[in-house]
Write a protein that holds these residues in place. Sequence first.
Motif, PDB file in Angstrom:
ATOM      1  N   PHE A 208      12.035  14.392 -32.004  1.00 52.45           N
ATOM      2  CA  PHE A 208      11.796  13.408 -33.070  1.00 52.45           C
ATOM      3  C   PHE A 208      11.034  12.193 -32.552  1.00 52.45           C
ATOM      4  O   PHE A 208      10.154  11.657 -33.240  1.00 52.45           O
ATOM      5  CB  PHE A 208      13.126  12.967 -33.683  1.00 52.45           C
TER       6      PHE A 208
ATOM      7  N   LYS B 158      10.414   7.546 -40.255  1.00 56.93           N
ATOM      8  CA  LYS B 158      11.471   8.543 -40.480  1.00 56.93           C
ATOM      9  C   LYS B 158      11.837   9.298 -39.205  1.00 56.93           C
ATOM     10  O   LYS B 158      12.993   9.692 -39.016  1.00 56.93           O
ATOM     11  CB  LYS B 158      11.063   9.522 -41.570  1.00 56.93           C
ATOM     12  N   TRP B 159      10.840   9.495 -38.319  1.00 52.01           N
ATOM     13  CA  TRP B 159      11.148  10.238 -37.102  1.00 52.01           C
ATOM     14  C   TRP B 159      12.074   9.457 -36.177  1.00 52.01           C
ATOM     15  O   TRP B 159      12.950  10.033 -35.532  1.00 52.01           O
ATOM     16  CB  TRP B 159       9.856  10.599 -36.372  1.00 52.01           C
TER      17      TRP B 159
ATOM     18  N   TRP C 160      15.533   9.764 -37.683  1.00 52.57           N
ATOM     19  CA  TRP C 160      16.114  11.064 -37.360  1.00 52.57           C
ATOM     20  C   TRP C 160      16.562  11.121 -35.902  1.00 52.57           C
ATOM     21  O   TRP C 160      17.606  11.699 -35.581  1.00 52.57           O
ATOM     22  CB  TRP C 160      15.107  12.178 -37.639  1.00 52.57           C
TER      23      TRP C 160
ATOM     24  N   SER D 297      25.454   6.945 -37.847  1.00 52.22           N
ATOM     25  CA  SER D 297      25.763   8.363 -37.673  1.00 52.22           C
ATOM     26  C   SER D 297      26.858   8.611 -36.646  1.00 52.22           C
ATOM     27  O   SER D 297      27.589   9.598 -36.737  1.00 52.22           O
ATOM     28  CB  SER D 297      24.503   9.137 -37.268  1.00 52.22           C
TER      29      SER D 297
END
Length: 687
Positions: free
Chosen positions: A145, A156-157, A160, A212
Amino acid sequence: MRPSFLALLLATGVLYLYNLSASGYANSFYSAAVQAGSASWKAFFFGSLDAGNAITVDKPPAALWPMALSVRIFGLNSWAVLAPQVVMGVLTVAVVYAAVRRRFGPAAGLIAGAVLALTPVAALMFRFNNPDALLALLMSLTVYFVLRGIEDGRTKWLVWAGAAVGFAFLTKTLQAFLILPALALIYGFCAPVRLRRRLGQLLLATVAIVVSGGWWVAIVELWPASSRPYIGGSQHNSFLELTFGYNGLGRINGDETGSVGGGGGPGGGGGGGGQWGETGWDRMFNSEIGSQISWLLPAALILLVAGLVLTRKTARTDLTRASFLAWGGSLLMTAGVFSYMAGIFHQYYTVALSPYVAAVVGMGVTVLWEERSRAWASLTLAAAATATAAWGYVLLNRTPDYLPWLKWLVLVGGLAVALGLIFVSRVGRRLAVATVAAGFVTCLAGPTAYTLSTVNSAHTGSIVTAGPAGASRMGFGGRGGGPGRAGMPGGFGGGGMPGQNGQGGQGAPGGNGFPGGGVPGQNGRTGQGTPNGQSQQNGQNGNGFPGGGRTGEGGRTGGAGGMGGLLDGANVSSAAKKLLQANASRYTWVAASIGSQNAASYQLATADPVMAIGGFNGTDPSPTLAQFKTYVADGRIHYFIAGGGMGGGMGGNGTASQISTWIEKTFKKVTVGSATFYDLTQQTGDS
C-alpha cells in the motif's frame, strides 16, 4: 491473471497443504483458544484460552479469529485449524508478487514469489497456528500500500497501509511497528505530492493505525475486569501492561516479568548470550537461526546495495528506488531488532523477514539482468550467486548427514553459474537462458530441500523449527537441536538432537534442564539441571521437564498429569477423557490445571473448558487463591489436574503453588492411568 502467476499460487497451495494434518493441533496453546472461540463469542472476542473465559492468550486475538471461524464452520480438526494459515501463505505470496511485478515485471514477481514460498521458515509458519502467518501477510500488504501511494500520491493508499498496521498490532502488538519508521521516511521523501500533503497523509495513516488497532484495546481496557477474562501474560490484568511490558520492551531488554527463568538480563552487544540465544550483528546467520531464513540473505543485501547504487541519480519520486528502500528498509529494520533483542526470541519469528528478502531478490536480479551489458552489473550478479553458493554450502554443512551430496552441488554449481554470469552478456541467448536456469536451481536447491523436509514433518508445541533434524541448534529446545549448551541459571538446558536419542544440555546450578527435542518415533531425553535440577529420563517425574516428543508416539510426556512443558501438551488417555466428560454440562470448567499447555491438551481432547491457572507459564496471578476457592464453592470446577505449569509446578509462593497446595490438602485424589486428578466436589475426611 497470468497463467504463470496462477501456477505459482497453485504450487504454493499444494506444497503447504501437503501432509498438513500430520501436525495435529500444532501449538495446542493457540488451538485451545481457537476451540474456545468457536464455542463462545465472548471467548472469540477476547481471545480466551477457554470458553469459560478464565484467562486470555498472551497476545491480542486477531490471528485467532480466522481459525475460530473455520472451526465454527467445519468443526474442530487439524485442517480446520491450520488451513486458514495456508491461505494466508498463498495470499502473502500473491501480495509480494503483485507488489514486485507492478514495477519490475512478471519475471521479477515470479522470482520473488518463488523465493518466499520456498523459504523454510515460511513453509513452517504458513502451516502452523502461531500469529506470525497473519503478521507476515499484513506487513506485506503494508509495504504494498505504501508503494502504491508513492506511485500516484493518493491518500487512500496511506489509509489502507495504516489499517493494515493496526490489524497487525492486534495480531502481535508492537512487532507491527518495526517497519513504520522506514516506511514513513520513505513516503515522506518519495511521494509525488507537496511536502505539506505528504505530512497530512502520514497523519491520516497514523489515525488509521489508532482506529484499526485501538478499537479493540479501548473496549478491553474499558470493560469491567470482573466480567471479562484475565489478560494473560500481564501481572495486573492490563492489556496495555502486556503490550509495553512482556510483549514490548521486555522483548528488547530481556526484562520480562512472568517469563520462565525470570527474564535474565540483556545479552546484547557484539554477540552477547542469554537464555534465548546469542545476540549480535550475525544472529540471523548463526547455527540457531541461519537455516531458517538466511539462505538468500547475503544475496539480498548485495542486490539491495546494487539497486540503490543503480538508482542513486534518479528523481526523488522514482518508484524503483522507492521499492528498494521500502522492502530493503523493512528488512534491515526488522533484522536489526531481531539481532539485538535480549528477551524471548524464537527461530520462527524470522518468517517476518521472508517477504522482504524475497522482494529484494526478485527486484535486484531483474534490474541487474537488464543492465548485464555493463560489467559492474554482471559482476554483481556473479557476486550474489557466489555468496549464495558459499553460504548454502555452510548451512548444509551444519547438517552433514542430511543429503551430503547437496552441499557440493550447491557450491560447485553456484560457482560455475557465477563464472557464467560474468560473461553472460557476451554469449548467445540460449546459453544465457541456461545460465539463468542453472542459477535458480543452485541458489534455491538448499532452501527447497529444507522446505520439503519441513512439510514432510510433524511440528507440534510452542517451539518449532524448519528443516531436517539438527538444522537449528537453539540452546533451549526446539524440534531439532544439536548437543545441548549450558542453560542459564534458572533457565533451560539444551535441546537433544532428534533421531539420536540426544540428551539435553545441563542447566547451570539451580537451573532446570529443558527437554530434548524428540519428535514422532524418537525419544528425546530430558535435560539435567545441576546440582538442584535433577531430572529423570524419557519424561518421567522429577524436577527436570519431560521429553518433548509428540504425544502418544516416540517421545513421551511425563506422568502425573502429563506436563508437556513448552514443547507440547499432555497425552490424554481415553479413561481421563471419559472422567472429565462425565456430567460436564454441570460445570463452567470440567477441570483446572497449572499452565496452559496441560490445560489445552485436556480441553482439546474433551472439547470442554479447562481453566489454565497462571496462564501460559503458570506465573500469572490469576485466579487468586480466594477467587479459586469461590469457584470451587460455587460448584463451577469439577477436577484439578495434578502436574503441569512452568512456574507454578516447581514450588515457591506464587498463586499457582498456593492453589495447588490447598487442593492437595483438601480434596480427594483420583488416579486414572498415569494421570492424577483431584475431585473438587469431594473433600477428604480430615480436611
